[in-house]
Design a protein around this motif. Structure first.
Motif, PDB file in Angstrom:
ATOM      1  N   ALA A 222       0.807  -0.972   0.075  1.00  0.00           N
ATOM      2  CA  ALA A 222      -0.045   0.693   0.070  1.00  0.00           C
ATOM      3  C   ALA A 222       0.577   1.517   0.036  1.00  0.00           C
ATOM      4  N   MET A 223       2.083   1.176   0.420  1.00  0.00           N
ATOM      5  CA  MET A 223       3.150   2.106   0.725  1.00  0.00           C
ATOM      6  C   MET A 223       2.576   3.374  -0.414  1.00  0.00           C
TER       7      MET A 223
ATOM      8  N   TYR B 114      -5.236  -2.214   7.717  1.00  0.00           N
ATOM      9  CA  TYR B 114      -5.997  -3.286   9.103  1.00  0.00           C
ATOM     10  C   TYR B 114      -7.106  -4.047   8.919  1.00  0.00           C
TER      11      TYR B 114
ATOM     12  N   SER C 207      -0.499  -7.261   3.713  1.00  0.00           N
ATOM     13  CA  SER C 207       0.949  -6.790   4.448  1.00  0.00           C
ATOM     14  C   SER C 207       0.534  -7.939   6.092  1.00  0.00           C
ATOM     15  N   LYS C 208      -0.562  -7.302   5.906  1.00  0.00           N
ATOM     16  CA  LYS C 208      -1.251  -7.841   7.589  1.00  0.00           C
ATOM     17  C   LYS C 208      -1.828  -9.043   7.652  1.00  0.00           C
TER      18      LYS C 208
ATOM     19  N   THR D 224      -3.470  -4.492   0.716  1.00  0.00           N
ATOM     20  CA  THR D 224      -2.481  -4.781   0.899  1.00  0.00           C
ATOM     21  C   THR D 224      -2.828  -6.051   1.891  1.00  0.00           C
TER      22      THR D 224
ATOM     23  N   ASN E 252      -4.013   4.213  11.737  1.00  0.00           N
ATOM     24  CA  ASN E 252      -2.393   3.828  12.637  1.00  0.00           C
ATOM     25  C   ASN E 252      -2.530   5.369  12.883  1.00  0.00           C
TER      26      ASN E 252
ATOM     27  N   ARG F 171       5.260  -7.635  -0.153  1.00  0.00           N
ATOM     28  CA  ARG F 171       5.129  -6.163  -0.838  1.00  0.00           C
ATOM     29  C   ARG F 171       4.778  -6.687  -2.256  1.00  0.00           C
TER      30      ARG F 171
ATOM     31  N   ASP G  49      -7.020   4.853   2.796  1.00  0.00           N
ATOM     32  CA  ASP G  49      -6.027   3.708   2.635  1.00  0.00           C
ATOM     33  C   ASP G  49      -6.661   2.650   4.078  1.00  0.00           C
TER      34      ASP G  49
END
Ligand SMILES: Cc1ncc(COP(=O)(O)O)c(C=O)c1O
Length: 412
Positions: free
Chosen positions: A108-109, A208, A245-246, A243, A177, A253, A205
């Motif tokens: 997501a970055m 989470y 990532s979590k 994402t 966040n 990535r 975004d």
């Protein structure tokens, strides 16, 4: 000393390097030291990373795709994974999104970076949820944007005017966040009204989303808009970031942007000049993890572990920190946002004492574009085992006592 003129751009570069970037690197580095309790990083529990399932998925992916998966990929990403993401977002929102609405990204970055590069010229305005994710501030720092705080009540003076000027609104409605806040459905709908009226974009975004501890998060803002525009090609103001990532692992990535097709096409051009394409190999791996239903089965295990850790952290904080800090128990995500009850606590100063006590948190100033917010700290509960969390909180209490004793003007 050289008499030559400083090069154009040098001062800005120096101040940029001295702020956000070095802080992030510091937090990452601290996490690796022995006998140090880092409650700073936004990291998952490493012991839950699905190493064996990933190994099997990699084997399947290489067999399935062969050498094709080792090529540069299409800029937009592996078509089958784009389609899978489109399906996921369609199911969550109740309207059709197609692969043309999806750009796969390097986390997501990268979505934050690409949106900033495409939409924001230097000095332009972003209306942002406050306090703001440090990574987003970092991503947009080179554009030197101006910021206005998003007031979820939408009552702040000048909020309508700011929305009309803003290039986009940035929001993390699910377990934000750094605060862990879950934004209410009424506030989501009201913000969408205002965004539509102002004619700006809304960057939602949502990293989470999988980490829901106390019941469902409810529809996201993209889903709110989908209900208002249920048919036809999506042409709404929401740019959604997701994402893996979590739910799986940040090292994959693999993330995505979902938005109207013409914006996706423009973002793809920006992405091409950024990294040509994201790794096809990790996208193929992600696809295997999704198609085999592994991700869906894995998330409840993560959630159970994190919920327990959240409760352990909050119980320890009630015992050791409640004289000085207050907080809400977050219904999801990775963080507890602790606000000082007394102005004598300065979390930048506290941070230095915490390092001496071998514990780290993230001071609130880094989540403020102006760096002025010094009354809170972000504490992570997902990375560390329960007994480590409890020890970390004890150390935070000792550090707080030291900061209060050392404050200026206090007799020694
Ligand atoms: C709010 C927010 N956005 C984006 C990201 C980046 O996620 P990714 O690992 O997908 O790049 C994070 C990571 O912690 C985050 O907290």
């Amino acid at each position: 000393m050289s008499q030559s003129q400083p090069r154009v751009g040098r001062p800005a570069l120096a101040s940029w390097l001295s702020t956000g970037n070095s802080i992030t690197q510091q937090f990452m580095a601290i996490g690796g030291q022995a006998d140090f309790v880092s409650l700073a990083g936004g990291l998952p529990a490493a012991e839950l990373y699905p190493v064996e399932a990933m190994a099997a998925a990699q084997e399947r992916a290489l067999t399935r795709w062969g050498s094709a998966i080792l090529e540069y990929g299409p800029i937009e990403g592996l078509p089958a994974l784009r389609a899978a993401v489109a399906e996921r977002v369609s199911a969550a929102s109740g309207r059709r999104f197609g692969p043309e609405n999806v750009l796969l990204t390097t986390g997501a970055m990268q979505g934050l970076d690409l949106v900033g590069k495409l939409l924001v010229d230097p000095g332009e305005l972003i209306v942002s949820q406050f306090p703001t994710y440090l990574g987003a501030l970092d991503a947009w720092r080179p554009r030197a944007p101006r910021y206005e705080k998003l007031d979820w009540s939408l009552q702040a003076p000048g909020q309508d005017a700011a929305l009309r000027q803003a290039k986009f609104v940035y929001a993390v409605p699910n377990y934000s966040n750094p605060t862990g806040v879950l934004v209410s459905q009424e506030e989501r709908a009201a913000l969408l009204d205002k965004v539509l009226a102002a004619g700006t974009w809304l960057l939602e975004d949502d990293p989470y989303l999988p980490l829901q501890f106390d019941g469902p998060a409810g529809p996201g803002i993209l889903a709110h808009h989908a209900q208002r525009q249920p048919n036809g090609a999506y042409d709404g103001p929401v740019i959604y970031l997701g994402t893996l990532s979590k739910s799986l692992a940040p090292g994959l990535r693999v993330g995505w942007i979902v938005a109207e097709a013409s914006l996706i096409a423009a973002l793809a051009l920006v992405k091409q000049s950024t990294d040509i394409a994201s790794s096809l190999l990790t996208q193929a791996l992600a696809l295997e993890m999704i198609e085999s239903d592994f991700e869906a089965q894995h998330v409840p295990k993560i959630v159970a572990t994190y919920r327990e850790r959240r409760d352990v952290l909050c119980a320890a904080a009630s015992e050791h920190l409640s004289d000085w800090f207050e907080w809400e128990v977050p219904p999801g995500g990775m963080f507890v946002w602790m606000r000082a009850k007394t102005p004598e606590i300065d979390t930048d100063a506290l941070y230095a004492h915490a390092l001496q006590e071998k514990v780290a948190f993230v001071p609130s100033s880094v989540f403020d574009p102006d760096g002025a917010l010094k009354s809170a700290m972000r504490v992570n509960f997902t990375r560390s085992a329960p007994e480590v969390l409890t020890e970390g909180v004890r150390r935070l209490a000792r550090a707080t006592r030291r900061q209060l004793e050392a404050r200026p003007g206090r007799a020694a």
